[in-house]
Design an enzyme around this catalytic site. Sequence first.
Site, PDB file in Angstrom:
ATOM      1  CE1 TYR A  18      -1.311   5.558  14.858  1.00 29.83           C
ATOM      2  CE2 TYR A  18      -0.649   7.594  13.782  1.00 29.83           C
ATOM      3  CZ  TYR A  18      -0.697   6.802  14.907  1.00 29.83           C
ATOM      4  OH  TYR A  18      -0.128   7.229  16.074  1.00 29.83           O
ATOM      5  CG  ASN A  74      -3.762   5.874   3.694  1.00 32.65           C
ATOM      6  OD1 ASN A  74      -4.726   5.544   3.014  1.00 32.65           O
ATOM      7  ND2 ASN A  74      -2.871   4.998   4.124  1.00 32.65           N
ATOM      8  CG  ASP A  75      -3.041   8.964   7.628  1.00 38.73           C
ATOM      9  OD1 ASP A  75      -1.906   9.335   7.242  1.00 38.73           O
ATOM     10  OD2 ASP A  75      -3.240   7.824   8.067  1.00 38.73           O
ATOM     11  CB  THR A 107      -8.787   0.300   6.463  1.00 38.21           C
ATOM     12  OG1 THR A 107      -8.308   0.783   5.198  1.00 38.21           O
ATOM     13  CG2 THR A 107     -10.290   0.101   6.399  1.00 38.21           C
ATOM     14  CD  GLN A 163       4.459   6.933   1.232  1.00 38.10           C
ATOM     15  OE1 GLN A 163       4.164   7.776   0.376  1.00 38.10           O
ATOM     16  NE2 GLN A 163       4.409   5.639   0.978  1.00 38.10           N
ATOM     17  CG  ASP A 206      -2.057  -1.023   1.073  1.00 35.65           C
ATOM     18  OD1 ASP A 206      -2.306  -1.482  -0.059  1.00 35.65           O
ATOM     19  OD2 ASP A 206      -2.685  -1.367   2.092  1.00 35.65           O
TER      20      ASP A 206
END
Length: 294
Positions: free
Chosen positions: A191, A148-149, A189, A247, A74
């Site tokens: 952290y 994602n976040d 889905t 990242q 992912d």
Amino acid sequence: MQNVFKTVALIGKYQSPEVSDAVLRLALFLRERDCEVLIEQGTASATGVGAGFCIAAFDQIGERADLAIVLGGDGTMLTAARRLASHGVPLAGVNQGRLGFLTDIPREEMFEHVGEILAGRARRDTRMLLDAEVIRAGERVFQTTALNDAVVSKGEIGRLMEFELHLDGEFVYRQRSDGIILCTPTGSTAYAMSANGPILHPGVTGIALVPLCPHALTHRPITVSDDCQIEIVVQAPHDARIHFDGQSRFDARAGDRLRVRRADHVVTLLHPPGYSYYSILREKLHWSAAPRLP
């Protein structure tokens, strides 16, 4: 059989012998299907696959490719999605990692499912991105996107940090905690799930705000509309560290403002026929699995 996608880019997880082999085999498979094959520059350098194929940077892939196939986990998909979102290149993922929520094609079925996607039998799935910026003394000092976040955390300090939350310019609360996660349905889905946040179906148009170890039992996760502007203000005397998709990061100071909103671009994922989001949840989260006997 005629291909829907004529030019296909391959993006692989770096420093993985298994990925190197898979990239080469898939490149040869695509060539046999009369596709023009582009090997992402970093992938070619790390895997040694590239001789006889066109090597391309992400910008070139965005300009030329009809489809990008990610071979990895992912994390590899997150990188590719952010880099190609503004170009509108759809992505498919072959799982060479661990969980594989986004890279959902099993490596053992790679040729079968890629063949189905080339033939136009894929299911399209649109995912939202977050646009984030950090404002310091009225000036923007950092900007990025996240699939994602965005995670505001206490960083290296061994105590709670403090911040204010504002939604569309309205003060909501002041919180002492280890931080807060702002996540998309895709990131729900990741952290955020570990922090007891809600799982949001990809079709939900919302952003979840999930506190990290708040110093009050009444602070609960909340989901807001995707057209909401979220602002986190770091309070003195604490600094903070802000991570994006796990990242990239920015070291924030007291008084800095993190502003997050839905990005203008979206990411399009292609899934093979028979794909089911709920099936992925059952498989990855072991729902309905029989309990282990002692």
